[in-house]
Design an enzyme around this catalytic site. Structure first.
Site, PDB file in Angstrom:
ATOM      1  N   GLU A 163      47.409  43.790  31.377  1.00 23.14           N
ATOM      2  CA  GLU A 163      47.938  42.580  32.040  1.00 23.14           C
ATOM      3  C   GLU A 163      48.455  41.579  31.014  1.00 23.14           C
ATOM      4  OE1 GLU A 163      45.150  40.942  34.904  1.00 23.14           O
ATOM      5  OE2 GLU A 163      44.516  42.923  35.583  1.00 23.14           O
ATOM      6  N   ASN A 187      38.405  47.528  34.058  1.00 28.15           N
ATOM      7  CA  ASN A 187      39.428  46.572  33.623  1.00 28.15           C
ATOM      8  C   ASN A 187      38.833  45.162  33.501  1.00 28.15           C
ATOM      9  OD1 ASN A 187      42.364  46.099  33.185  1.00 28.15           O
ATOM     10  ND2 ASN A 187      42.283  44.932  35.097  1.00 28.15           N
ATOM     11  N   ASP A 242      49.968  38.852  28.885  1.00 30.72           N
ATOM     12  CA  ASP A 242      50.870  37.697  28.856  1.00 30.72           C
ATOM     13  C   ASP A 242      50.317  36.701  27.848  1.00 30.72           C
ATOM     14  OD1 ASP A 242      48.787  36.510  30.435  1.00 30.72           O
ATOM     15  OD2 ASP A 242      49.960  36.583  32.280  1.00 30.72           O
ATOM     16  N   HIS A 301      45.177  38.536  28.571  1.00 32.28           N
ATOM     17  CA  HIS A 301      45.785  37.251  28.946  1.00 32.28           C
ATOM     18  C   HIS A 301      45.501  36.279  27.803  1.00 32.28           C
ATOM     19  CE1 HIS A 301      46.815  38.502  32.978  1.00 32.28           C
ATOM     20  NE2 HIS A 301      45.585  38.909  33.190  1.00 32.28           N
ATOM     21  N   GLU A 352      36.684  43.188  36.312  1.00 29.16           N
ATOM     22  CA  GLU A 352      35.995  41.935  35.959  1.00 29.16           C
ATOM     23  C   GLU A 352      34.558  41.869  36.472  1.00 29.16           C
ATOM     24  OE1 GLU A 352      38.543  38.714  37.198  1.00 29.16           O
ATOM     25  OE2 GLU A 352      40.192  39.368  35.924  1.00 29.16           O
TER      26      GLU A 352
HETATM   27  C1  XIL Z   1      46.483  37.607  39.940  1.00 29.14           C
HETATM   28  C2  XIL Z   1      47.854  37.671  40.610  1.00 29.14           C
HETATM   29  O1  XIL Z   1      48.853  37.840  39.623  1.00 29.14           O
HETATM   30  C3  XIL Z   1      48.100  36.408  41.401  1.00 29.14           C
HETATM   31  O2  XIL Z   1      49.322  36.504  42.117  1.00 29.14           O
HETATM   32  C4  XIL Z   1      46.953  36.174  42.375  1.00 29.14           C
HETATM   33  O3  XIL Z   1      47.151  34.951  43.036  1.00 29.14           O
HETATM   34  C5  XIL Z   1      45.628  36.170  41.638  1.00 29.14           C
HETATM   35  O4  XIL Z   1      45.474  37.376  40.912  1.00 29.14           O
HETATM   36  N1  XIL Z   1      43.190  39.441  36.509  1.00 29.14           N
HETATM   37  C6  XIL Z   1      43.499  40.464  37.381  1.00 29.14           C
HETATM   38  C7  XIL Z   1      44.655  40.314  38.301  1.00 29.14           C
HETATM   39  O5  XIL Z   1      42.880  41.530  37.303  1.00 29.14           O
HETATM   40  O6  XIL Z   1      44.441  40.975  39.513  1.00 29.14           O
HETATM   41  C8  XIL Z   1      44.992  38.857  38.545  1.00 29.14           C
HETATM   42  O7  XIL Z   1      46.211  38.827  39.302  1.00 29.14           O
HETATM   43  C9  XIL Z   1      45.126  38.114  37.240  1.00 29.14           C
HETATM   44  C10 XIL Z   1      43.822  38.146  36.489  1.00 29.14           C
END
Ligand code: XIL
Length: 347
Positions: free
Chosen positions: A265, A199, A267, A235, A158
């Site tokens: 990631e 990422n 969802d 996401h 990020e």
């Molecule tokens: C999130 C975790 O799932 C949580 O438990 C934590 O509180 C915050 O981070 N992008 C990412 C991940 O790259 O590392 C993040 O994970 C979600 C968003």
């Protein structure tokens, strides 16, 4: 043999012949189906507190379901190096050991991120040379500790603002964009066999931010430094998921630079309580993502951000939203699960 059982036997024999792909689909878990469809893995994030939940673990440990795991938190800077020069690998080791035990690949996550970054780094007031040294030391120690165990490393996470442009984090402010190739170079030196990823989210379709991620790959390459892949976090929100065409062309932009893509990631959240219609749409949206990945040879795997709503980050992060994953709070599969499996099976 009675007439009835003879009829049944021949009926079963006939359906076995005709229903090859259908019977494979019915038997396979997500990872088995993903591999049969040509992907390297279907995986899940996980986190240390959940490892004591035995019902949860039974599903996570099943490598037919998950051929890869990602530590959701335990390899981040605040856990690994909470104060300068003090390293704590216990939590990360637990996830790495689990991957070994289960014969699952490990996506190590992550080395450089503005979030979950201890204040000794973000507010340390270091000059350029010192922060470069801190960055290199952190990466070298962590990557060396896990050397040979990380199939992928998310090296930089990020680095871009939501609307595009570099995030004004301490690394960018102090070092400039060169912190990105510096980070990749340190990771490559410490574990030449790990695949090194950039990422980010909202890079799954054509946008300023997507183009800036393309430019990050070019930047690292312009330094003569190795970058192997781009992680599309994915996401998403039910009903607002990217179209398959848009996602395919976004993947292709990275493939054109010679790097691979993983969905890292995934969802797909909805307002809670989730309606039947939302969960049906969610299943379609999951299939869209799977279909886009399957359509592009550069897309090598898919990871969901934990597999059950019970341990999802979504309700804690997006107020009023949840139900984002293929298994519900009670570890029962949802329509999304069947959707994913059917998209994988029909490849
Ligand atoms: C999130 C975790 O799932 C949580 O438990 C934590 O509180 C915050 O981070 N992008 C990412 C991940 O790259 O590392 C993040 O994970 C979600 C968003």
């Amino acid at each position: 043999m009675t007439l009835l059982s003879a009829a049944l036997t021949s009926l079963l024999a006939a359906s076995a012949v005709q229903a090859g792909p259908i019977s494979r689909r019915a038997a396979a878990g997500l990872n088995a189906a993903a591999q049969a469809a040509g992907l390297e893995f279907f995986g899940s994030a996980t986190d240390n507190p959940e490892l004591t939940d035995s019902s949860y673990m039974t599903i996570l440990n099943n490598s037919d379901q998950f051929g890869q795991i990602t530590p959701g938190n335990s390899m981040k800077w605040d856990t690994i190096e909470p104060s300068r020069g003090t390293f704590s690998f216990t939590k990360g080791d637990a996830i790495a050991d689990l991957a070994d035990q289960n014969n699952q690949k490990l996506r190590c996550h992550n080395l450089v991120w503005y979030n979950q970054l201890p204040s000794w780094v973000s507010s340390g007031g270091f000059d350029n040379a010192t922060l470069v040294e801190i960055l290199q030391n952190h990466i070298t120690k962590e990557v060396t500790h896990y050397k040979g165990r990380c199939y992928h490393w998310d090296v930089v996470n990020e680095a871009l603002e939501d609307g595009g442009g570099y995030r004004d984090n301490v690394f960018y402010k102090t070092i400039g964009e060169a912190y990105i190739p510096i980070a990749f170079a340190a990771a490559a030196a410490a574990d030449p066999d790990a695949k090194l990823y950039y990422n980010d989210y909202s890079i799954e379709w054509s946008s300023t931010k997507h183009q800036d991620a393309v430019n990050i790959v070019k930047l690292v390459q312009s330094y003569g430094v190795k970058i192997d892949g781009v992680g599309m976090q994915a996401h998403f929100t039910v009903g607002q998921t990217v179209t398959q065409d848009a996602m395919e062309s976004a993947i292709q932009d990275f493939a054109d630079l010679g790097v691979e893509v993983a969905i890292t990631e995934l969802d797909i959240r909805t307002t809670t309580p989730a309606t039947y219609d939302a969960l049906t749409q969610q299943s379609t949206d999951y299939q869209t993502v799977v279909n886009a990945c399957l359509a592009k040879s550069a897309c090598i795997g898919i990871t969901i951000w934990d597999y059950t709503d019970k341990y999802s980050w979504v309700p804690k992060t997006f107020s009023g939203y949840g139900a984002a994953l293929p298994w519900d709070d009670n570890l029962q599969t949802k329509a999304a699960y069947d959707g994913i499996l059917s998209a994988l099976g029909s490849a």
